[in-house]
Every structure is written in structure tokens, then in C-alpha cells.
Design a protein around this motif. Structure first.
Motif, PDB file in Angstrom:
ATOM      1  N   THR A   1      15.401  -3.343  -5.698  1.00 33.91           N
ATOM      2  CA  THR A   1      13.888  -3.394  -5.366  1.00 33.91           C
ATOM      3  C   THR A   1      13.992  -3.539  -3.490  1.00 33.91           C
ATOM      4  O   THR A   1      13.146  -2.648  -3.216  1.00 33.91           O
ATOM      5  N   PRO A   2      14.752  -4.547  -2.948  1.00 40.99           N
ATOM      6  CA  PRO A   2      14.482  -4.233  -1.591  1.00 40.99           C
ATOM      7  C   PRO A   2      14.764  -3.348  -0.804  1.00 40.99           C
ATOM      8  O   PRO A   2      14.507  -2.736   0.097  1.00 40.99           O
ATOM      9  N   LEU A   3      15.899  -2.613  -1.415  1.00 42.43           N
ATOM     10  CA  LEU A   3      16.413  -1.206  -0.852  1.00 42.43           C
ATOM     11  C   LEU A   3      15.221  -0.434  -1.146  1.00 42.43           C
ATOM     12  O   LEU A   3      15.053   0.248  -0.098  1.00 42.43           O
ATOM     13  N   TYR A   4      14.614  -0.247  -2.149  1.00 45.45           N
ATOM     14  CA  TYR A   4      13.515   0.739  -2.268  1.00 45.45           C
ATOM     15  C   TYR A   4      12.294   0.322  -1.317  1.00 45.45           C
ATOM     16  O   TYR A   4      11.749   1.278  -0.874  1.00 45.45           O
ATOM     17  N   HIS A   5      12.007  -0.781  -1.445  1.00 47.59           N
ATOM     18  CA  HIS A   5      10.775  -1.077  -0.737  1.00 47.59           C
ATOM     19  C   HIS A   5      11.128  -0.873   0.897  1.00 47.59           C
ATOM     20  O   HIS A   5      10.259  -0.570   1.627  1.00 47.59           O
ATOM     21  N   GLU A   6      12.255  -1.218   1.252  1.00 52.42           N
ATOM     22  CA  GLU A   6      12.625  -0.880   2.652  1.00 52.42           C
ATOM     23  C   GLU A   6      12.309   0.680   2.831  1.00 52.42           C
ATOM     24  O   GLU A   6      11.730   1.003   4.091  1.00 52.42           O
TER      25      GLU A   6
ATOM     26  N   PHE B   1      10.330  12.928  -2.783  1.00 55.48           N
ATOM     27  CA  PHE B   1      10.626  11.558  -3.131  1.00 55.48           C
ATOM     28  C   PHE B   1      11.377  11.186  -4.250  1.00 55.48           C
ATOM     29  O   PHE B   1      12.262  10.213  -4.248  1.00 55.48           O
ATOM     30  N   LEU B   2      11.214  11.995  -5.440  1.00 55.00           N
ATOM     31  CA  LEU B   2      12.437  11.923  -6.439  1.00 55.00           C
ATOM     32  C   LEU B   2      13.949  12.108  -5.897  1.00 55.00           C
ATOM     33  O   LEU B   2      14.437  11.292  -6.462  1.00 55.00           O
ATOM     34  N   ARG B   3      13.988  13.475  -5.409  1.00 55.83           N
ATOM     35  CA  ARG B   3      15.298  13.503  -4.849  1.00 55.83           C
ATOM     36  C   ARG B   3      16.153  12.467  -4.083  1.00 55.83           C
ATOM     37  O   ARG B   3      17.197  11.992  -4.212  1.00 55.83           O
ATOM     38  N   GLU B   4      15.352  11.951  -3.237  1.00 52.56           N
ATOM     39  CA  GLU B   4      15.751  10.973  -2.428  1.00 52.56           C
ATOM     40  C   GLU B   4      15.849   9.721  -2.898  1.00 52.56           C
ATOM     41  O   GLU B   4      16.920   8.801  -2.625  1.00 52.56           O
ATOM     42  N   SER B   5      14.904   9.164  -3.844  1.00 50.11           N
ATOM     43  CA  SER B   5      15.257   8.004  -4.690  1.00 50.11           C
ATOM     44  C   SER B   5      16.201   8.003  -5.615  1.00 50.11           C
ATOM     45  O   SER B   5      17.219   7.147  -5.718  1.00 50.11           O
ATOM     46  N   GLN B   6      16.722   9.134  -6.176  1.00 50.35           N
ATOM     47  CA  GLN B   6      17.763   9.452  -7.003  1.00 50.35           C
ATOM     48  C   GLN B   6      18.997   8.992  -5.980  1.00 50.35           C
ATOM     49  O   GLN B   6      19.825   8.300  -6.268  1.00 50.35           O
ATOM     50  N   ARG B   7      18.867   9.580  -4.843  1.00 52.14           N
ATOM     51  CA  ARG B   7      20.137   9.499  -3.748  1.00 52.14           C
ATOM     52  C   ARG B   7      20.385   8.018  -3.727  1.00 52.14           C
ATOM     53  O   ARG B   7      21.357   7.498  -3.461  1.00 52.14           O
ATOM     54  N   LEU B   8      19.251   7.387  -3.550  1.00 48.91           N
ATOM     55  CA  LEU B   8      19.338   5.823  -2.890  1.00 48.91           C
ATOM     56  C   LEU B   8      19.789   5.053  -3.981  1.00 48.91           C
ATOM     57  O   LEU B   8      20.538   4.104  -3.674  1.00 48.91           O
ATOM     58  N   PHE B   9      19.528   5.407  -5.135  1.00 49.68           N
ATOM     59  CA  PHE B   9      20.069   4.522  -6.235  1.00 49.68           C
ATOM     60  C   PHE B   9      21.236   4.790  -6.839  1.00 49.68           C
ATOM     61  O   PHE B   9      21.897   3.954  -7.400  1.00 49.68           O
ATOM     62  N   ARG B  10      21.731   6.011  -6.601  1.00 49.97           N
ATOM     63  CA  ARG B  10      23.024   6.410  -7.202  1.00 49.97           C
ATOM     64  C   ARG B  10      24.209   5.418  -6.689  1.00 49.97           C
ATOM     65  O   ARG B  10      24.783   5.159  -7.908  1.00 49.97           O
ATOM     66  N   PRO B  11      24.433   4.909  -5.497  1.00 55.19           N
ATOM     67  CA  PRO B  11      25.603   4.163  -5.634  1.00 55.19           C
ATOM     68  C   PRO B  11      25.405   2.916  -6.423  1.00 55.19           C
ATOM     69  O   PRO B  11      26.446   2.198  -6.499  1.00 55.19           O
ATOM     70  N   LEU B  12      24.371   2.538  -6.817  1.00 55.59           N
ATOM     71  CA  LEU B  12      24.177   1.418  -7.818  1.00 55.59           C
ATOM     72  C   LEU B  12      24.333   1.849  -9.117  1.00 55.59           C
ATOM     73  O   LEU B  12      24.169   1.026 -10.172  1.00 55.59           O
ATOM     74  N   GLY B  13      24.675   3.086  -9.480  1.00 55.43           N
ATOM     75  CA  GLY B  13      24.806   3.696 -10.812  1.00 55.43           C
ATOM     76  C   GLY B  13      23.567   3.836 -11.722  1.00 55.43           C
ATOM     77  O   GLY B  13      23.560   3.852 -12.869  1.00 55.43           O
ATOM     78  N   LEU B  14      22.438   3.954 -10.772  1.00 60.76           N
ATOM     79  CA  LEU B  14      21.066   3.822 -11.565  1.00 60.76           C
ATOM     80  C   LEU B  14      20.608   5.075 -10.993  1.00 60.76           C
ATOM     81  O   LEU B  14      20.669   5.843 -10.277  1.00 60.76           O
ATOM     82  N   THR B  15      19.603   5.453 -11.935  1.00 61.70           N
ATOM     83  CA  THR B  15      18.637   6.691 -11.805  1.00 61.70           C
ATOM     84  C   THR B  15      17.498   6.191 -11.611  1.00 61.70           C
ATOM     85  O   THR B  15      16.783   5.204 -11.711  1.00 61.70           O
TER      86      THR B  15
ATOM     87  N   LEU C   1       0.823  -1.303   0.110  1.00 66.04           N
ATOM     88  CA  LEU C   1      -0.132  -0.150  -0.129  1.00 66.04           C
ATOM     89  C   LEU C   1       0.974   1.181   0.162  1.00 66.04           C
ATOM     90  O   LEU C   1       0.686   2.216  -0.803  1.00 66.04           O
ATOM     91  N   GLY C   2       2.017   1.130   0.793  1.00 65.47           N
ATOM     92  CA  GLY C   2       2.711   2.239   0.783  1.00 65.47           C
ATOM     93  C   GLY C   2       3.524   2.502  -0.524  1.00 65.47           C
ATOM     94  O   GLY C   2       3.541   3.629  -0.925  1.00 65.47           O
ATOM     95  N   THR C   3       3.972   1.462  -1.072  1.00 64.37           N
ATOM     96  CA  THR C   3       4.534   1.688  -2.518  1.00 64.37           C
ATOM     97  C   THR C   3       3.407   2.216  -3.486  1.00 64.37           C
ATOM     98  O   THR C   3       3.738   3.155  -4.243  1.00 64.37           O
ATOM     99  N   ARG C   4       2.411   1.705  -3.438  1.00 59.99           N
ATOM    100  CA  ARG C   4       1.313   2.283  -4.355  1.00 59.99           C
ATOM    101  C   ARG C   4       0.876   3.895  -4.039  1.00 59.99           C
ATOM    102  O   ARG C   4       0.982   4.979  -4.865  1.00 59.99           O
ATOM    103  N   LEU C   5       0.901   4.291  -2.583  1.00 67.40           N
ATOM    104  CA  LEU C   5       0.811   5.686  -2.146  1.00 67.40           C
ATOM    105  C   LEU C   5       1.875   6.593  -2.970  1.00 67.40           C
ATOM    106  O   LEU C   5       1.456   7.599  -3.377  1.00 67.40           O
ATOM    107  N   VAL C   6       3.280   6.124  -2.801  1.00 67.29           N
ATOM    108  CA  VAL C   6       4.456   6.832  -3.287  1.00 67.29           C
ATOM    109  C   VAL C   6       4.284   6.768  -4.723  1.00 67.29           C
ATOM    110  O   VAL C   6       4.568   8.009  -5.185  1.00 67.29           O
TER     111      VAL C   6
END
Lengths: 152, 152
Positions: free
Chosen positions: B110-115, B20-34, A5-10
Motif C-alpha cells: 500500500t505505501p508503495l502504491y500510494h507513493e 496505469f494498469l501496466r505500471e501497477s503490475q510492474r510495481l507489484f511484481r517484485p512482491l509476487g502480486l498482481t 484525491l489522487g488515489t480516487r482519480l486513478v
DNA sequence: GAAGATTGAAGCGTCAATCTTT
DNA sequence: AAAGATTGACGCTTCAATCTTC
């Protein structure tokens, strides 16, 4: 699937913002204005005071990098909507002010914007909007958590 | 100020998405991913089927211009995460498939993102999230109204 | 050294025009 | 002619490096 649900919300928050951005770009386009530039107009117009904002301050309000402000102001100055004024006390700083043309443009764009926003949010209901605003504020407050995944 | 609440709602939705966009960019960056590239990984990974998606189909799902897909796929192909495969039936079309490396990266991201999403939405409450999702859906449905201001 | 502004490189996004294939 | 993909021009955004001023 607790977090689903959180993922969907985001996802839906981002999708909705995406649509708003796209549509506002389309709305402002006939005026030669972009959404980012309208935000600048808006901030500077409310800063009706005498001093104006430094580029740094503008960047902080917009939550964008300082380097971004340079180009944004460049383009808006070229269009004749914004002026850079030397700060009398600190020669590192430019003070940003709306030109008369910039203020006029703001006066034209704002009712357009408010009208469509009013239409889109018309049936939403005061209470529901307030609850959503509260939820959004909580999410924003928790966002710094994104920075600390766990040092993988 | 009837519409002021609506204006605030629109502004806060966009601000939240921005964060959310900014933080997810930051999260993925170490993986070389946008963030945009993670979305592609995500869509292609769920398209586990054999055919893969055409670039046009991917663009429709992402709600971005076809021309944007070209560069996005270019960069991801260069990184070795995505492959363009000729469509056997229609020589205009490329079918997009994840490479093993792309699938592995998706499995890592994916698990990083979901966490982090789980953490950020943790205290939100099932019912409130569902109500907000409903409101967002309404706003999205009403968005086409933006196209018709009144022909100024 | 620190702060304000700028520059250059890169990714993402749009739009308009073009090329190939249908 | 219409559809899929590409290219080129432009704007927004970030990051890293640099310049000037404090």
C-alpha cells in the motif's frame, strides 16, 4: 490525506475505462468482433496506403507486446478480415492488410461505435472534455515515474 | 466532427487506464502480486470486520464475473494470503478473510502504491482533479446507454 | 549480435453449463 | 426455481525462450 484525491482519480479513471471496455465488447459482440480486434481494424483502415503495417508496427501503435499481435492477427486472419503479405524487401516481416470483408466490417462497426460514444459523451461539454484531455495527457507523461519507486 | 472530441476522450481515458494498469503490475511484481490481487487485498483489508465477504460480494465490488473470483481466490489462497471460511448459516457460501501474511503483504504494497500515485498526480491540482472526477462519474452513469445501440 | 515473428506458460476476464444448497 | 460456487472453452495480455533472417 493529500494523496487521497489522487488515489480516487486513478481508481475512477480505471473504473471508467473498465466500463467502456465491457460495454464496447458487448456492442461489437453481435458482429463477431472484440474490442481489441476493432482497434486493429481501425488502425489498418486508416493506413489506407499500399504498404500496410508490419506486426511490430501494429504492436507499437496498440502498445501491446509483439507476441500478442501474433495471436490477434491469427484470429482475425482466420475470420477473413486481415491478410499477411510477405514483405518484398525483408523476409522477416509480414505486412498486414485489411481484406475487403475486413473493410466492410469496419464500415459497419464504426458508425455503431461513434453513435454510442456520442451518446455517452453528449452532455459533457467541449471545454470540460478538453480540460480532462489535458489532465490525462499530463498523467500519461508522468507515468514513467511508476518505474522508480525507490528500489525497495 | 462534433463527436470527435468525445471519441478522443474515450480513447485517452482507456489509454491512461492502460498505462496505469501496466505500471501497477510492474510495481507489484517484485512482491509476487498482481494488480487484480492487490485490489482483493485492499478490499478485504478494509473489511476489517469479523464476517468477511462472500465471493459473490467480492465479485460485485470488483465488478467482475463470479466465475472470475474463483480462480483469483484460488491463486491467492495458494500463495497463503487469503482463506476461505465456511459460512455457518449458509453452506453455499465461503467467507473470505485475509491471512496474517496477506495483511502483512497489504501493509507492504500500500505505501508503495500510494507513493507512486502521489507522484503521478502531484501537479494535477485539487480543483482540476475534482472536475475530472465529476466528469468521469457522469460518463459512468451514462454508460448503460451502450447497451441500446438500436437493435441492428 | 540484433530484429521480426512465434511459441508456451501464466494470469485475468467473459460466457455458458453444471453442481450443491436454499 | 433461485442463489453461490465451480468448471471448461475462449480471447486478451505479458514474459521468457526460440527460430529465422538481417
Amino acid at each position: 490525506m493529500k494523496s487521497e484525491l489522487g488515489t480516487r482519480l486513478v481508481r475512477e479513471i480505471m473504473a471508467t475505462a473498465d466500463i467502456f471496455l465491457r460495454e464496447s465488447q458487448r456492442l461489437f459482440r453481435p458482429l463477431g468482433l472484440t474490442a481489441a480486434q476493432y482497434n486493429v481494424l481501425n488502425i489498418l483502415a486508416e493506413e489506407d496506403g499500399e504498404r500496410g503495417l508490419s506486426q511490430r508496427e501494429l504492436g507499437d501503435i496498440l502498445v501491446v507486446d509483439r507476441s500478442n499481435v501474433t495471436g490477434l492477427v491469427d484470429r482475425m486472419a482466420k475470420s477473413g478480415w486481415v491478410r499477411r503479405v510477405d514483405d518484398p524487401d525483408d523476409r522477416r516481416i509480414f505486412r498486414l492488410m485489411l481484406t475487403p470483408a475486413g473493410r466492410e466490417l469496419w464500415g459497419k462497426a464504426t458508425p455503431l461505435y461513434h453513435e454510442v460514444v456520442g451518446q455517452v459523451t453528449a452532455g459533457a461539454g467541449r471545454k470540460r472534455m478538453e480540460e480532462t484531455l489535458a489532465l490525462l495527457a499530463e498523467l500519461q507523461n508522468r507515468a514513467p515515474l511508476w518505474e522508480t519507486p525507490q528500489k525497495i
